[in-house]
Motif scaffolding. Structure first.
Motif, mmCIF file in Angstrom:
data_model
loop_
_atom_site.group_PDB
_atom_site.id
_atom_site.type_symbol
_atom_site.label_atom_id
_atom_site.label_comp_id
_atom_site.label_asym_id
_atom_site.label_seq_id
_atom_site.Cartn_x
_atom_site.Cartn_y
_atom_site.Cartn_z
ATOM 1 N N GLU A 274 0.808 -1.221 0.000
ATOM 2 C CA GLU A 274 0.000 0.000 0.000
ATOM 3 C C GLU A 274 0.842 1.274 0.000
ATOM 4 N N THR A 275 2.160 1.161 0.248
ATOM 5 C CA THR A 275 3.016 2.351 0.225
ATOM 6 C C THR A 275 3.589 2.636 -1.156
ATOM 7 N N LEU A 276 3.415 1.719 -2.104
ATOM 8 C CA LEU A 276 4.014 1.927 -3.431
ATOM 9 C C LEU A 276 3.524 3.208 -4.102
ATOM 10 N N PRO A 277 2.205 3.498 -4.147
ATOM 11 C CA PRO A 277 1.780 4.769 -4.743
ATOM 12 C C PRO A 277 2.358 5.988 -4.026
ATOM 13 N N TRP A 278 2.519 5.883 -2.725
ATOM 14 C CA TRP A 278 3.091 6.981 -1.921
ATOM 15 C C TRP A 278 4.548 7.217 -2.322
ATOM 16 N N LEU A 279 5.317 6.142 -2.416
ATOM 17 C CA LEU A 279 6.717 6.262 -2.831
ATOM 18 C C LEU A 279 6.817 6.887 -4.218
ATOM 19 N N ARG A 280 5.966 6.432 -5.122
ATOM 20 C CA ARG A 280 6.019 6.977 -6.480
ATOM 21 C C ARG A 280 5.707 8.468 -6.477
ATOM 22 N N ARG A 281 4.693 8.878 -5.734
ATOM 23 C CA ARG A 281 4.323 10.295 -5.705
ATOM 24 C C ARG A 281 5.450 11.160 -5.148
ATOM 25 N N LEU A 282 6.139 10.668 -4.113
ATOM 26 C CA LEU A 282 7.255 11.423 -3.549
ATOM 27 C C LEU A 282 8.473 11.444 -4.461
ATOM 28 N N GLY A 283 8.595 10.438 -5.345
ATOM 29 C CA GLY A 283 9.736 10.390 -6.256
ATOM 30 C C GLY A 283 11.044 10.022 -5.588
ATOM 31 N N VAL A 284 10.957 9.398 -4.414
ATOM 32 C CA VAL A 284 12.159 9.030 -3.665
ATOM 33 C C VAL A 284 12.709 7.720 -4.215
ATOM 34 N N ALA A 285 14.025 7.668 -4.433
ATOM 35 C CA ALA A 285 14.652 6.444 -4.924
ATOM 36 C C ALA A 285 14.797 5.435 -3.790
ATOM 37 N N VAL A 286 14.707 4.157 -4.136
ATOM 38 C CA VAL A 286 14.954 3.072 -3.194
ATOM 39 C C VAL A 286 16.240 2.368 -3.612
ATOM 40 N N VAL A 287 17.207 2.360 -2.715
ATOM 41 C CA VAL A 287 18.471 1.646 -2.963
ATOM 42 C C VAL A 287 18.425 0.393 -2.106
ATOM 43 N N THR A 288 18.215 -0.744 -2.755
ATOM 44 C CA THR A 288 17.857 -1.960 -2.048
ATOM 45 C C THR A 288 18.903 -3.053 -2.236
ATOM 46 N N GLN A 289 18.681 -4.183 -1.591
ATOM 47 C CA GLN A 289 19.529 -5.362 -1.692
ATOM 48 C C GLN A 289 18.657 -6.534 -2.152
ATOM 49 N N PRO A 290 18.404 -6.668 -3.438
ATOM 50 C CA PRO A 290 17.469 -7.698 -3.906
ATOM 51 C C PRO A 290 17.977 -9.113 -3.704
ATOM 52 N N HIS A 291 19.254 -9.255 -3.329
ATOM 53 C CA HIS A 291 19.822 -10.585 -3.116
ATOM 54 C C HIS A 291 19.589 -11.126 -1.710
ATOM 55 N N ARG A 361 21.092 -2.903 -14.863
ATOM 56 C CA ARG A 361 20.908 -1.456 -14.724
ATOM 57 C C ARG A 361 20.847 -1.009 -13.272
ATOM 58 N N LEU A 362 20.585 -1.930 -12.350
ATOM 59 C CA LEU A 362 20.592 -1.565 -10.932
ATOM 60 C C LEU A 362 21.954 -1.045 -10.492
ATOM 61 N N PHE A 363 23.005 -1.382 -11.224
ATOM 62 C CA PHE A 363 24.368 -0.957 -10.883
ATOM 63 C C PHE A 363 24.965 0.003 -11.910
ATOM 64 N N LEU A 364 24.155 0.518 -12.811
ATOM 65 C CA LEU A 364 24.667 1.425 -13.842
ATOM 66 C C LEU A 364 24.238 2.868 -13.608
ATOM 67 N N GLY A 365 23.636 3.159 -12.457
ATOM 68 C CA GLY A 365 23.109 4.490 -12.214
ATOM 69 C C GLY A 365 24.176 5.505 -11.839
ATOM 70 N N ASN A 366 23.774 6.769 -11.942
ATOM 71 C CA ASN A 366 24.611 7.883 -11.510
ATOM 72 C C ASN A 366 24.743 7.833 -9.983
ATOM 73 N N PRO A 367 25.926 8.046 -9.430
ATOM 74 C CA PRO A 367 26.077 7.962 -7.974
ATOM 75 C C PRO A 367 25.120 8.870 -7.205
ATOM 76 N N HIS A 368 24.875 10.079 -7.704
ATOM 77 C CA HIS A 368 23.998 11.019 -7.011
ATOM 78 C C HIS A 368 22.527 10.803 -7.345
ATOM 79 N N ARG A 369 22.242 10.198 -8.470
ATOM 80 C CA ARG A 369 20.879 9.865 -8.877
ATOM 81 C C ARG A 369 20.908 8.410 -9.322
ATOM 82 N N PRO A 370 20.924 7.489 -8.370
ATOM 83 C CA PRO A 370 21.273 6.095 -8.674
ATOM 84 C C PRO A 370 20.349 5.403 -9.656
ATOM 85 N N HIS A 371 19.142 5.921 -9.859
ATOM 86 C CA HIS A 371 18.214 5.293 -10.797
ATOM 87 C C HIS A 371 18.383 5.816 -12.221
#
Length: 415
Positions: A274-291, A361-371
Motif C-alpha cells: 500500500e506504500t508503493l503509490p506513496w513512494l512513487r508520488r514522492l519520487g524518492v529512490a529506493v536503494v535496495t539489496q534484492p539478493h 541497470r541496478l548498478f549502472l546508475g549515476n552515484p547522485h541519482r542512482p536510478h
C-alpha cells in the motif's frame, strides 16, 4: 586511448576514443593505432555499488569469519575463535544466531577464556565482547553486548590492518568503477583514507546525501524527523529503513519536509504494497539489496514476521510501479559481488525477480541519482567496464568472469 571494435549499446560495434578522462569520439574506423582491441566485447559504463561499507570490507579480510556458512555449533565457533595465538586479540565477523544461539559475555568466556575476543553480528549493529576484551578496552558492560557503538570502539580497541588496495583490486576485477560508502557516521578523514581506492567515491555525510540512521528502539516521531530533514536542506537525505514502521515514519517526514532530488530510502527491507503509490508520488529512490531474500532465505523463513515476508526487499514491483530503484551489495554484510546480486535478483521466485537487463541497470546508475543510467556516450566520463563477450552473452551468464577490464577516467584499474 583508443579502444577498437567494441559493442556499444544502441550503436552496434564501434571504436571509442578517450581523451582527458572523457569519451571523445564513438564511430567506426577512428584514425590512429588501437590501444585496446575489444574483439567485439561489450563496453559498458562501469558498475557502481550504491551502498557499501568500505572500511568494514577491508577489516573483514583481517577477521575470522563465523557466519552460518563458516562454522556450525558452539564447538565450531570455539575452534574458529581459537585460531590465533593465546593472548592475542581475535576479531570475528558475520555471526548469526543460527550458528550457536544467543551470544554474550558469559557465552564467549565459556568458549574462549584465554584471549580478548570481539564478535560482530551479521547485521553490523552489535558487537559481543568477552571479559578479557572488555577489560583491555576499559569498558563496563554486564552482558558484553555493545549496540551501535562503532564510533566509541574505534578509539578503544586495537586497530585492524586494512588493505584498501586489495578491496579496490577485487572490485575492479568485477567491473566496479565506483562506490557509495554508506556509513552513518563517517570518521574524520574517512574520505582521504578511502582515496587509496582506484574507484570513484561518494562518501555519505561528506558528499551528499546525508545518511540518517533509524532504529525502532530510538525511532523519532515523524514531525521530529521532518524537522531534522528540513534542517539539512537543500541537501538530500538517505534514510536507513529496515522495518515497516521506519519506512512509514520516513514517508510521513518526507511528506512534511518536502522531498528533494536525490532523497533515498536505503534498504527498503519491508515495503508494504500500500506504500508503493506513496513512494512513487514522492519520487524518492529506493536503494535496495534484492539478493538478501536469496542469501538469507533460511533465516528469513523463521525470523521475519509472516506479515512482512511478502514485502521483503522489493525489486520488480518497484520497477513496475515506476519507483526509482537501484542496488547496493551492502558488503561486507552481503556479497561484495554485484554480479551475484544480479543473479539473485533474476532468480527470485517470490514475484520480485527481474529481467537480466534490469538487474544490470541496478548498478549502472549515476552515484547522485542512482536510478538514472549512465551511458557510453560522447562527453561522458570514461568510467568503463570492458567485457570479453557481447552484452547478450553477458546477460545470459551474469558473472564477473565476463569482465575483461575496468577503467576510471580512461585509465585501467584492473591488473
Amino acid at each position: 586511448m583508443l579502444i577498437r571494435d567494441v559493442e556499444v549499446a544502441g550503436r552496434g560495434r564501434a571504436d571509442v576514443r578517450v581523451e582527458g578522462g572523457l569519451i571523445a569520439e564513438i564511430g567506426r574506423g577512428l584514425p590512429g593505432p588501437a590501444d585496446v582491441d575489444g574483439r567485439g566485447g561489450a563496453l559498458l559504463p562501469g558498475l557502481h555499488d550504491h551502498h557499501v561499507h568500505l572500511m568494514a570490507m577491508a577489516a573483514e579480510a583481517a577477521s575470522v569469519p563465523v557466519g552460518p556458512a563458516d562454522v556450525r555449533g558452539r564447538a565450531g565457533l570455539a575452534a574458529a575463535l581459537r585460531s590465533g595465538a593465546p593472548g592475542e586479540w581475535v576479531r570475528a565477523v558475520g555471526y548469526y544466531e543460527s550458528v550457536a544461539g544467543d551470544l554474550d559475555r558469559t557465552a564467549l568466556d565459556a568458549l574462549v577464556p584465554d584471549r580478548p575476543v570481539r564478535v560482530q553480528h551479521r547485521s553490523g549493529t552489535m558487537w559481543f565482547l568477552n571479559t578479557l576484551a572488555l577489560r583491555a578496552a576499559g569498558l563496563d558492560s554486564a552482558d558484553g553486548r555493545l549496540w551501535r557503538e562503532d564510533q566509541r570502539l574505534r578509539t578503544l580497541l586495537p586497530p585492524v590492518r586494512l588493505d584498501l588496495a586489495d578491496v579496490g583490486r577485487r572490485a575492479a576485477r568485477r567491473g566496479v568503477t565506483g562506490f557509495t560508502n554508506a556509513d552513518p557516521h563517517p570518521a574524520d578523514g574517512l574520505a582521504q583514507t578511502l582515496s587509496a581506492l582506484p574507484q570513484r567515491l561518494l562518501v555519505m555525510g561528506v558528499d551528499p546525501p546525508v545518511k540518517l540512521l533509524l532504529d525502532d528502539r530510538t525511532l523519532p516521531a515523524p514531525s521530529d524527523l521532518a524537522a531534522t530533514v528540513t534542517g539539512l536542506r537543500p541537501r538530500p537525505v538517505a534514510v536507513h529503513c529496515v522495518t515497516r514502521v521506519q519506512l512509514l515514519v520516513t514517508l510521513l517526514a518526507l511528506e512534511e519536509a518536502g522531498p528533494v532530488a536525490g532523497d533515498r530510502i536505503e534498504h527498503g527491507s519491508v515495503i508494504p504494497a500500500e506504500t508503493l503509490p506513496w513512494l512513487r508520488r514522492l519520487g524518492v529512490a529506493v536503494v535496495t539489496q534484492p539478493h538478501f531474500p536469496v542469501e538469507r532465505a533460511e533465516a528469513y523463513a523463521t525470523d521475519v514476521h509472516p506479515d512482512d515476508r511478502p514485502h521483503l526487499y522489493r525489486c520488480q514491483s518497484l520497477v513496475a510501479a515506476g519507483i526509482p530503484v537501484a542496488a547496493g551489495t551492502d558488503a561486507p554484510y552481503g556479497t561484495p559481488d554485484p554480479w551475484a546480486v544480479m543473479r539473485a535478483a533474476v532468480a527470485r521466485d517470490d514475484g520480485e525477480g527481474v529481467m537480466p537487463g534490469t538487474a544490470l541497470r541496478l548498478f549502472l546508475g549515476n552515484p547522485h541519482r542512482p536510478h538514472r543510467p549512465r551511458q557510453v556516450a560522447v562527453g561522458s566520463p570514461a568510467d568503463l567496464c570492458l567485457l570479453h563477450v557481447p552484452l547478450r552473452a553477458a546477460l545470459d551468464a551474469l558473472t564477473a568472469d565476463v569482465v575483461r577490464a575496468a577503467y576510471v577516467r580512461g585509465r585501467p584499474i584492473t591488473e
